[in-house]
Design a protein around this motif. Structure first.
Motif, PDB file in Angstrom:
ATOM      1  N   LEU B 239       0.813  -1.213   0.000  1.00  0.00           N
ATOM      2  CA  LEU B 239       0.000   0.000   0.000  1.00  0.00           C
ATOM      3  C   LEU B 239       0.848   1.265   0.000  1.00  0.00           C
ATOM      4  N   ALA B 263      -5.197  -2.049   5.731  1.00  0.00           N
ATOM      5  CA  ALA B 263      -5.882  -1.071   4.881  1.00  0.00           C
ATOM      6  C   ALA B 263      -6.757  -0.153   5.732  1.00  0.00           C
ATOM      7  N   LEU B 274      -9.838  -0.552  -2.162  1.00  0.00           N
ATOM      8  CA  LEU B 274      -9.001  -1.739  -2.347  1.00  0.00           C
ATOM      9  C   LEU B 274      -9.878  -2.993  -2.342  1.00  0.00           C
TER      10      LEU B 274
END
Lengths: 344, 344
Positions: B239, B263, B274
């Motif tokens: 990420l 996340a 995502l």
DNA sequence: TTGTAAGCGTTATCAT
DNA sequence: ATGATAACGCTTACAA
């Protein structure tokens, strides 16, 4: 494919120049042996790499060197932890573990178990909850001459036959923690009817409220059956209440995950809008968002201790005099799912 | 004479007025018996409630009616599912299940296993991954004369000795689904080095990208070891990438949970910011928020089939001719963790 | 302190 | 088609 190579007790006897009974005495640590002979035989045993045949012993002794794990517990992680603890205790001994799941609620459960125990002639069994709470099962083991130790959430039997965690006290402490944070309207998600653990946890919850002089209306108590889905259902009912509870104690983590799930679907923030505490400290507790405050009970340690009780006094294992502990304390694991109540 | 009231083969023989060998023949379904004698003996067996003593059989046959589950798999739910499947297959037979966990990476692992197999004289063993991927272990079983069936994520052995899921194809399909939704920058969280399943899943992932003509820079591939924590670490690296991947395939659910966790900590919304797909369909997948799209492999069915292969041709059980399937298809379970990519 | 003989409950061998 | 007898490998009497 060299099955012939495996030495038997006869081979040892012949090489050592003694009778097989003498070898047998060495194996079984008979006290009446001259240290001389013993050493010689032990040397031969080592040289030959002799290992007594468990099947022959089982036949002669009418007893198998097998320890059974009997369970009807739906929680995979819990069962695995118990297996783990047992195997630690059994490691290096002549005992093996046999797992026997039982169908909870099946009419033939007791018969199945009897068949199993009688046929396999187990040395002993570790009974996991909830089946361990069934006195009839314990009596069955007794009548068959199979040792047993029961795992439970409260003292179920004599020290010799039980290892227990003190769920009631642990939940009391957890609830007290919630109260200490300022919560007054606390919901309770129950475990399944008939489960001793469910009862103990409820009692601990009630103890704490009583000690703090907080009334507990029936509406704050929701049924559950230890599953994720039942946690959702329970939480939905609880969160419909006006005023809404500011905290919920769930009788296990799986249901707590359901509570968290339901709360999130309503847009509630945990712990700002709702504090949650679970029970078990399964991996799910640490993986939830936010990580779940919960009660950890030392499953593996309990299982290890139980297994040691079962094999106490056999071979190298400590005599029954060296008592394994019977009561285990559970501890509150504080993570991020609890905060002081907001202005709900 | 009757210390226990359990009848033996001698009792049956006496009452039926035949020799014990004849009774033995009845028990073992010998073809050369007059239907007449057979019926008579069977009647007596039923009347007396006679059950052959497994210990005596084990001694005479040099073989125990025990099926072992040998594993070094860290996933509790997976192991439980396998046990479940095995027990379904073994239910009602004369076989019992013995569980034998192995310490992955232990230097003495192979010796431990050999000792176990030789001493207990198991009828057969079911090898779970990852230890099932070890050819030396299979050879060991062979040399000891212990039947074995290996569970794996790809064809590891002949049909007789294996049940496998097609992980590569399943992951290819899952990845293709991601691509079909419009994703082009897809991250991959690998399983542990040396695990066949990790390799197969990676290959399936690469297959899909290749088929869609999508380049796969090394930076989009992150290491993992099937644990929640490793999923977090992997996701954090992924990420950080610029541009960020719009989707991540995680080689198992546990790591996928870590990806979701990481996340969320960055304030990313799943699936808006995502998309995530896991593998295994363990309970955690359904409990995550949002519920995780994942690949389900039919563990219990595979285990049941494996156990049936092990006991094929014994007693009532179907002959080896009636082949159990060896390949099992995994299916994509679509839940809520995948969506078309946004304007990331 | 050590050895002998007789099981334990089943299957295998080799008769008949 | 059936049966006597000897394994299988160990333990428990009971002797010596």
């Amino acid at each position: 494919m060299q099955k012939t190579n495996r030495p038997t007790i006869n081979d040892v006897a012949r090489v050592a120049g003694v009778s097989k009974k003498t070898v047998s005495r060495v194996i079984n640590r008979s006290p009446l042996l001259s240290g001389d002979t013993r050493e010689r035989v032990e040397q031969v045993i080592a040289d030959l790499g002799y290992i007594p045949n468990p099947q022959a012993r089982a036949l002669a002794l009418r007893r198998n060197y097998l320890i059974g794990l009997v369970h009807d517990n739906p929680n995979a992680q819990t069962v695995m932890n118990v297996q783990q603890g047992m195997l630690e205790a059994l490691y290096g001994t002549e005992f093996e573990m046999v797992v026997r799941p039982l169908n909870r609620g099946s009419a033939t459960m007791l018969d199945d178990l009897r068949h199993f125990l009688e046929r396999q002639r187990l040395f002993g069994v570790l009974l996991m909850p909830p089946v361990s709470e069934n006195d009839t099962v314990a009596e069955l083991c007794d009548s068959i001459g199979c040792r047993y130790v029961r795992m439970g959430s409260a003292a179920l039997d004599t020290a010799e036959h039980m290892v227990a965690s003190n769920d009631r006290e642990a939940v009391r402490a957890a609830t007290q923690y919630l109260i200490g944070e300022g919560h007054r309207r606390i919901g309770l998600v129950l475990g399944p009817h008939g489960f001793r653990s469910a009862r103990e946890r409820r009692l601990g919850f009630e103890d704490a409220l009583k000690a703090a002089d907080i009334a507990l209306p029936r509406s704050l108590i929701a049924d559950g059956n230890y599953t994720f889905e039942s946690g959702i259902v329970a939480a939905e009912r609880l969160l419909d209440l006006m005023p809404r509870p500011t905290a919920i104690f769930s009788s296990n983590d799986e249901m707590a995950a359901g509570v968290v799930h339901a709360a999130r679907q309503r847009g509630l923030d945990i712990p700002r809008d709702l504090s949650v505490i679970g029970f078990d400290d399964t991996p799910i507790a640490g993986h939830l968002w936010p990580p779940l405050t919960t009660v950890r009970w030392p499953i593996a340690s309990m299982a290890r201790s139980a297994a040691l009780k079962l094999i106490a006094g056999v071979g190298d294992n400590p005599e029954p005099e060296v008592r394994e502990p019977s009561m285990f304390l559970s501890t509150l694991i504080r993570r991020a799912s609890v905060a002081a109540p907001g202005d709900g």
